[in-house]
Write an enzyme that holds these catalytic residues in place. Structure first.
Site, PDB file in Angstrom:
ATOM      1  N   ASP A  30      28.967 -25.294  23.288  1.00 58.09           N
ATOM      2  CA  ASP A  30      29.412 -25.672  24.636  1.00 58.09           C
ATOM      3  C   ASP A  30      29.115 -27.138  24.952  1.00 58.09           C
ATOM      4  O   ASP A  30      28.780 -27.492  26.093  1.00 58.09           O
ATOM      5  CB  ASP A  30      28.799 -24.733  25.697  1.00 58.09           C
ATOM      6  CG  ASP A  30      29.215 -23.290  25.461  1.00 58.09           C
ATOM      7  OD1 ASP A  30      30.351 -23.075  25.000  1.00 58.09           O
ATOM      8  OD2 ASP A  30      28.410 -22.383  25.715  1.00 58.09           O
ATOM      9  N   ASN A  71      42.979 -16.075  28.293  1.00 51.97           N
ATOM     10  CA  ASN A  71      43.260 -17.517  28.162  1.00 51.97           C
ATOM     11  C   ASN A  71      44.329 -17.762  27.102  1.00 51.97           C
ATOM     12  O   ASN A  71      45.187 -18.635  27.265  1.00 51.97           O
ATOM     13  CB  ASN A  71      41.984 -18.290  27.839  1.00 51.97           C
ATOM     14  CG  ASN A  71      41.190 -18.598  29.092  1.00 51.97           C
ATOM     15  OD1 ASN A  71      41.602 -19.423  29.898  1.00 51.97           O
ATOM     16  ND2 ASN A  71      40.075 -17.906  29.275  1.00 51.97           N
ATOM     17  N   ARG A  98      31.951 -16.932  18.269  1.00 52.41           N
ATOM     18  CA  ARG A  98      31.308 -17.253  16.993  1.00 52.41           C
ATOM     19  C   ARG A  98      30.772 -18.663  17.089  1.00 52.41           C
ATOM     20  O   ARG A  98      31.453 -19.548  17.625  1.00 52.41           O
ATOM     21  CB  ARG A  98      32.331 -17.257  15.848  1.00 52.41           C
ATOM     22  CG  ARG A  98      32.908 -15.940  15.496  1.00 52.41           C
ATOM     23  CD  ARG A  98      32.027 -15.137  14.599  1.00 52.41           C
ATOM     24  NE  ARG A  98      31.650 -15.826  13.368  1.00 52.41           N
ATOM     25  CZ  ARG A  98      30.675 -15.411  12.572  1.00 52.41           C
ATOM     26  NH1 ARG A  98      29.982 -14.345  12.870  1.00 52.41           N
ATOM     27  NH2 ARG A  98      30.386 -16.076  11.468  1.00 52.41           N
ATOM     28  N   GLU A 119      40.562 -21.143  34.868  1.00 50.45           N
ATOM     29  CA  GLU A 119      40.626 -21.371  33.412  1.00 50.45           C
ATOM     30  C   GLU A 119      42.081 -21.340  32.972  1.00 50.45           C
ATOM     31  O   GLU A 119      42.524 -22.141  32.150  1.00 50.45           O
ATOM     32  CB  GLU A 119      39.834 -20.296  32.663  1.00 50.45           C
ATOM     33  CG  GLU A 119      38.327 -20.364  32.877  1.00 50.45           C
ATOM     34  CD  GLU A 119      37.581 -19.299  32.082  1.00 50.45           C
ATOM     35  OE1 GLU A 119      37.900 -19.075  30.914  1.00 50.45           O
ATOM     36  OE2 GLU A 119      36.652 -18.690  32.663  1.00 50.45           O
ATOM     37  N   LEU A 164      30.352 -21.961  15.300  1.00 48.97           N
ATOM     38  CA  LEU A 164      31.017 -22.555  14.146  1.00 48.97           C
ATOM     39  C   LEU A 164      30.064 -23.497  13.427  1.00 48.97           C
ATOM     40  O   LEU A 164      29.196 -24.120  14.044  1.00 48.97           O
ATOM     41  CB  LEU A 164      32.261 -23.314  14.609  1.00 48.97           C
ATOM     42  CG  LEU A 164      33.302 -22.454  15.340  1.00 48.97           C
ATOM     43  CD1 LEU A 164      34.407 -23.325  15.922  1.00 48.97           C
ATOM     44  CD2 LEU A 164      33.885 -21.394  14.412  1.00 48.97           C
ATOM     45  N   HIS A 218      35.283 -23.164  28.777  1.00 48.37           N
ATOM     46  CA  HIS A 218      33.978 -22.549  29.049  1.00 48.37           C
ATOM     47  C   HIS A 218      33.874 -22.250  30.544  1.00 48.37           C
ATOM     48  O   HIS A 218      34.254 -23.091  31.369  1.00 48.37           O
ATOM     49  CB  HIS A 218      32.847 -23.485  28.609  1.00 48.37           C
ATOM     50  CG  HIS A 218      31.497 -22.883  28.839  1.00 48.37           C
ATOM     51  ND1 HIS A 218      30.993 -21.870  28.050  1.00 48.37           N
ATOM     52  CD2 HIS A 218      30.577 -23.115  29.803  1.00 48.37           C
ATOM     53  CE1 HIS A 218      29.801 -21.513  28.514  1.00 48.37           C
ATOM     54  NE2 HIS A 218      29.522 -22.247  29.565  1.00 48.37           N
ATOM     55  N   GLY A 249      41.487 -11.996  25.586  1.00 53.39           N
ATOM     56  CA  GLY A 249      42.574 -12.930  25.278  1.00 53.39           C
ATOM     57  C   GLY A 249      43.391 -13.384  26.471  1.00 53.39           C
ATOM     58  O   GLY A 249      44.539 -13.805  26.308  1.00 53.39           O
TER      59      GLY A 249
HETATM   60  C1  GAR Z   1      36.519 -16.809  29.176  1.00 59.70           C
HETATM   61  O1  GAR Z   1      35.939 -16.732  30.458  1.00 59.70           O
HETATM   62  C2  GAR Z   1      36.026 -18.034  28.434  1.00 59.70           C
HETATM   63  O2  GAR Z   1      35.814 -19.134  29.284  1.00 59.70           O
HETATM   64  C3  GAR Z   1      34.728 -17.542  27.869  1.00 59.70           C
HETATM   65  O3  GAR Z   1      35.011 -16.240  27.428  1.00 59.70           O
HETATM   66  C4  GAR Z   1      36.020 -15.676  28.278  1.00 59.70           C
HETATM   67  C5  GAR Z   1      37.112 -15.139  27.403  1.00 59.70           C
HETATM   68  O4  GAR Z   1      38.070 -14.461  28.178  1.00 59.70           O
HETATM   69  N1  GAR Z   1      34.267 -18.388  26.809  1.00 59.70           N
HETATM   70  C6  GAR Z   1      33.007 -18.725  26.607  1.00 59.70           C
HETATM   71  O5  GAR Z   1      32.078 -18.280  27.256  1.00 59.70           O
HETATM   72  C7  GAR Z   1      32.790 -19.738  25.484  1.00 59.70           C
HETATM   73  N2  GAR Z   1      31.492 -20.272  25.532  1.00 59.70           N
HETATM   74  P1  GAR Z   1      39.522 -14.231  27.615  1.00 59.70           P
HETATM   75  O6  GAR Z   1      39.356 -13.540  26.257  1.00 59.70           O
HETATM   76  O7  GAR Z   1      40.177 -13.331  28.608  1.00 59.70           O
HETATM   77  O8  GAR Z   1      40.194 -15.552  27.497  1.00 59.70           O
END
Ligand code: GAR
Length: 217
Positions: free
Chosen positions: A148, A17, A94, A177, A96, A112, A15
């Site tokens: 994606d 982000n 997940r 990010e 969707l 992403h 979590g």
């Molecule tokens: C992040 O790096 C996000 O970009 C990636 O999962 C991580 C979650 O980190 N998402 C994907 O790969 C989606 N295709 P976080 O829980 O610390 O935000």
């Protein structure tokens, strides 16, 4: 000033982000408020942070539903009950259903860890290193039914270093990010984004300044 848009953040794990979005939304002029954090896993570490911030949290376990469509219907119902206007996927692991994605078309965004359309899916940093790309990065985009995919809102470019490992590269990308995701949410919540022919237009411009972030190296 117009009302702040009620936003839900969907997580499955750490979590970070989500925390970046919550921190950005503390600023009174930020055009969205994080009204809810929803996880499909009760053990998602990010839930504790959201609770500490006084944000409503919800766990909706996919294991409690017969199939994807039943899970997505429950997810959709809960978002609507909470009066949610924008959904941010933040490490929500997940796939969707097209039904849910369509219901939230152009109101659901994702971050992403690659410069899409390169390296969709998992293990993006290891794959970037294996491929030998010189520039890697991350993307904020509108969500479409294909994984994606979807109109790109912002990207950040992260140069690859000779001694990078997947972990060191991931850490520098993650930092970006956290920069571009709040910017993307702010643009959407302020009504500054349009999608034309599946390309994102910001304030009527196809390629305005600031949609590409190039950090100093
Ligand atoms: C992040 O790096 C996000 O970009 C990636 O999962 C991580 C979650 O980190 N998402 C994907 O790969 C989606 N295709 P976080 O829980 O610390 O935000």
């Amino acid at each position: 000033m117009s009302e702040r848009k009620r936003t839900a953040v969907l997580i499955s794990g750490r979590g970070s982000n989500m925390a970046a979005l919550v921190n950005a939304a503390r600023e009174p002029s930020f055009p969205a408020e994080i009204s809810m954090v929803l996880s499909n896993r009760a053990d998602a570490a990010g839930l504790a942070f959201a609770q500490e911030q006084g944000i409503a949290t919800m766990v909706l376990s996919h294991r409690d539903y017969a199939d994807r469509i039943a899970f997505d219907a429950a997810l959709d119902a809960n978002l609507r009950i909470a009066g949610i206007e924008i959904v941010c996927l933040a490490g929500f692991m997940r796939i969707l259903t097209p039904w849910l994605v369509e219901r939230w078309r152009n109101r659901m965004i994702n971050v992403h860890p690659s410069l899409l359309p390169s390296f969709k899916g998992l293990d993006t940093h290891a794959r970037a290193l294996e491929t030998g790309v010189r520039v890697h990065g991350c993307t904020v985009h509108f969500v479409r039914a294909e994984m994606d995919e979807g109109p790109i809102i912002l990207q950040a470019a992260v140069p690859v270093r000779a001694d990078d490992t997947p972990d060191t590269l991931a850490a520098r990308v993650l930092e970006q990010e956290h920069v571009i995701y709040p910017k993307g949410l702010a643009l959407l919540a302020a009504g500054r984004l349009q999608v034309e022919n599946e390309r994102t237009v910001v304030d009527g411009e196809r390629m305005p300044r600031d949609v590409l972030v190039v950090p100093r190296v």
